[in-house]
Design a protein around this motif. Structure first.
Motif, mmCIF file in Angstrom:
data_model
loop_
_atom_site.group_PDB
_atom_site.id
_atom_site.type_symbol
_atom_site.label_atom_id
_atom_site.label_comp_id
_atom_site.label_asym_id
_atom_site.label_seq_id
_atom_site.Cartn_x
_atom_site.Cartn_y
_atom_site.Cartn_z
ATOM 1 N N ALA A 166 0.175 -4.833 22.840
ATOM 2 C CA ALA A 166 1.453 -5.503 22.589
ATOM 3 C C ALA A 166 1.235 -6.924 22.081
ATOM 4 N N ARG A 170 3.639 -6.160 18.535
ATOM 5 C CA ARG A 170 4.677 -5.709 19.468
ATOM 6 C C ARG A 170 5.474 -4.529 18.925
ATOM 7 N N GLU A 171 5.776 -4.573 17.650
ATOM 8 C CA GLU A 171 6.604 -3.490 17.099
ATOM 9 C C GLU A 171 5.867 -2.158 17.176
ATOM 10 N N GLU A 174 5.674 -0.747 20.594
ATOM 11 C CA GLU A 174 6.937 -0.132 20.969
ATOM 12 C C GLU A 174 7.091 1.244 20.307
ATOM 13 N N ASN A 179 6.738 0.160 26.961
ATOM 14 C CA ASN A 179 7.896 -0.585 27.410
ATOM 15 C C ASN A 179 7.498 -2.061 27.523
ATOM 16 N N LEU A 180 7.881 -2.845 26.521
ATOM 17 C CA LEU A 180 7.435 -4.242 26.462
ATOM 18 C C LEU A 180 7.960 -5.042 27.646
ATOM 19 N N THR B 51 14.285 0.463 15.526
ATOM 20 C CA THR B 51 13.617 -0.847 15.481
ATOM 21 C C THR B 51 14.308 -1.780 14.488
ATOM 22 N N ARG B 54 14.773 -5.617 15.278
ATOM 23 C CA ARG B 54 13.645 -6.520 15.040
ATOM 24 C C ARG B 54 13.676 -7.142 13.659
ATOM 25 N N ASP B 75 16.750 3.303 23.235
ATOM 26 C CA ASP B 75 15.800 2.301 22.757
ATOM 27 C C ASP B 75 14.523 2.995 22.269
ATOM 28 N N THR B 76 13.681 2.201 21.598
ATOM 29 C CA THR B 76 12.527 2.767 20.909
ATOM 30 C C THR B 76 11.645 3.602 21.841
ATOM 31 N N ALA B 77 11.365 3.052 23.027
ATOM 32 C CA ALA B 77 10.483 3.765 23.949
ATOM 33 C C ALA B 77 11.109 5.098 24.366
#
Ligand SMILES: Nc1ncnc2c1ncn2[C@@H]1O[C@H](COP(=O)(O)OP(=O)(O)O)[C@@H](O)[C@H]1O
Ligand SMILES: [Mg+2]
Lengths: 293, 263
Positions: A166, A170-171, A174, A179-180, B51, B54, B75-77
């Motif tokens: 991360a 970071r992108e 993800e 899970n950031l 995403t 971002r 969400d992305t995850a």
């Protein structure tokens, strides 16, 4: 001169603990957390308040837990809700948190010096003919163990791998399902724990206990992080050592350095930081990109 | 399986990057999305993986469902958790992590044993990665990096694998290897959405294709049929215009201004 060397090593190891927390939080959540110093003070305060009730080791656990919980609360309640704010706004927000927490803690500490009840007290041992406080030696041993444990976690644990990924991108992290938010939370938790450990030794001999001056002592961990490079774990360790050594030798040669003014031990770490940053803006081990944050 | 309906996306307050795009990827199918630079291909994948935020982008209308579930709200995850996984443009491997650590990141959502099995499978598919597993990602060649990026995504156990220009910057021989790997992944049951400017490669991999032009789907059909159309020949297969008669209408006034990814 072995006394100065041990003092420097010991101070350096403890500064490294504090700087490490600062760096880990920055890597994992891109926040320059200037409230980190108050985690140390909060840990020391809780240990000092509870050691009569819980005994020293119980109080140490309570202090570490308090610093860790405080770190989590700051992350969840203050940093998380505005995580998309500019890096600089977040950093200044944490300065605000630091000022508020420190003001309150210092008011509570009052004019007294609060002992933390370290069982080794002010004991000293003789090493190569010089007297060294036991506190310094315990500090080195504990710091080495804690840092070693941290490095193992950083290198091998799922959190460590995820965190390094991360920190790099970071992108993409993800996009692989990381899970950031959770990675960042664990980083703050670890930073709090490291702060709570450092607190024990920064208030031990030759320092008589927890006093408002601890705030200024903790402040020296920031140049340690900057010297090493904000995003570098080895940097935090080397930076901590450099600051500790610098401080120890500046104090030892205080009389020779008198012409530079009093309190040279407190100023030197910042001088070293300025010199390093002029030569290498990203710090000794930092990466160029983060120098422009 | 994946169903994009009437999707429009804007960045900031600029003109829309996607306008009313609809496309479908059936379970186990393989679909290509063709388009020149700036057509909106990457934007579509950002929308699917959620995403866009971002990049200061926003899906202003439409829907994206996977097995009937709306992805725009996840969400992305969580989307990766639904086994919708993307291999991003430019590979984006973690250069300071080893090959093995890169794969570990991909398999982090699954349990230890499952991840170990997935890793063995990836090493079987890419023996080269196994040889280099202790090396840092940044030391790999472009082709190896692409293999790693695909392997890393496979670690997440995709039911739909989306690849954003996997052939970009690779030598022709490597491109055909990548195509072969993608076909093999599809043959093993994973649905594919492959994005390409290299129509030759993509149409060789996919059964069905869509062409995106300035944010809109201008053409779609079976790959075999699409290969024969003048537009595709002109735009993407490098045929000269005298071969296909009159210039394809979409060439007229077409702006191919490149857009550089800036972060
Ligand atoms: N972060 C961004 N901010 C503003 N505009 C963007 C951004 N990303 C892409 N765009 C614009 O959206 C359009 C589609 O871009 P993109 O999806 O990257 O195209 P492709 O992947 O097909 O080359 C382009 O016109 C581009 O300029
Ligand atoms: Mg693109």
């Amino acid at each position: 001169m072995s006394e100065t060397l041990i003092t420097g090593l010991s101070l350096g190891a403890v500064y490294a603990l504090v700087a490490l927390g600062f760096v880990v939080v920055f890597k994992a959540s891109e926040v320059l957390n200037f409230a980190h110093g108050s985690f140390v003070i909060a840990g020391a305060y809780v240990t000092a308040r509870t050691h009569e009730l819980l005994g020293f080791y119980g109080a140490v656990l309570a202090g570490i837990a308090a610093a860790a919980v405080l770190a989590l609360v700051v992350e969840r309640l203050l940093v998380r809700p505005i995580r998309d704010a500019p890096v600089i706004s977040l950093a200044i927000m944490t300065i605000g948190v630091e000022v508020i927490l420190n003001t309150e803690l210092i008011r509570r500490i009052g004019v007294d010096i609060m002992p933390l009840g370290q069982p080794w007290g002010a004991d000293a041992v003789s090493i190569l003919g010089s007297n060294v406080p036991v506190n310094r030696i315990v500090a080195v041993i504990v710091a080495v163990i804690v840092i070693g444990a941290f490095l193992l976690v950083f290198r091998f644990s799922p959190w460590g791998v995820a965190m390094r990924a991360a920190a790099e991108d970071r992108e993409t992290a993800e996009l692989l399902g990381l899970n950031l938010g959770r990675i960042s939370m664990v980083a703050w938790l670890i930073a709090g724990i490291l702060a709570g450990v450092a607190a024990i030794f920064l208030t031990g001999a030759p320092t008589p206990g927890l006093a408002p001056t601890l705030a200024a002592v903790v402040l020296r961990a920031f140049p340690a992080a900057l010297i090493g490079g904000l995003d570098s774990v080895p940097g935090a360790l080397v930076g901590g050592l450099i600051v500790g050594m610098t401080e120890a030798y500046a104090v030892a040669f205080q009389s020779e350095l008198e012409f530079l003014g009093r309190g040279i031990g407190e100023v030197m770490p910042f001088l070293v930081m300025i010199i390093v940053l002029v030569i290498r803006p990203q710090g000794l081990f930092g990466r160029k990109e983060t120098a422009r944050v | 399986m994946l169903k994009v309906s009437d999707l429009s996306v804007t960045y900031g307050n600029t003109l829309p990057a996607l306008r009313g795009v609809s496309l479908e990827v059936p379970a186990g199918g393989s679909v290509a999305l063709l388009g020149s630079n700036g057509a909106g291909k990457t934007t579509l994948l950002r929308a699917v993986s959620n995403t866009l935020r971002r990049h200061r982008g926003k899906a202003v209308s439409g829907s994206i469902t996977f097995d009937g579930e709306e992805l725009l709200r996840l969400d992305t995850a969580a989307i990766v958790g639904r086994n919708v996984v993307q291999v991003p443009e430019g590979r984006r491997i973690f250069g300071r992590l080893t090959v093995e650590e890169n794969l570990r990141v991909g398999g982090m959502r699954s349990g230890g044993r499952e991840a170990a099995r997935a890793r063995d499978h990836v090493y079987e598919l890419f023996p080269r990665l196994k040889e280099r597993r202790t090396q840092r990602g940044q030391l790999l060649s472009g082709g190896e990096q692409q293999m790693l990026a695909i392997g890393r995504a496979l670690m997440a156990g995709p039911r739909l694998l989306m690849l954003d220009e996997p052939s970009l910057g690779l030598a022709p021989k490597i491109v055909s290897q990548v195509a072969e790997v993608v076909r093999a992944i599809n043959a093993a049951g994973t649905a594919i959405l492959i994005i390409e400017q290299n129509a030759n490669m993509a149409l060789g991999v996919a059964d069905y294709a869509y062409v995106l032009e300035r944010g809109q789907v201008s053409l779609d059909g079976d790959s075999a049929r699409l290969k024969q159309t003048d537009e595709i020949k002109h735009l993407y297969l490098g045929h000269s215009s005298d071969e296909g008669g009159a210039p394809a209408p979409s060439l007229v006034g077409k702006s191919l201004g490149p857009w550089k990814e800036g972060r």
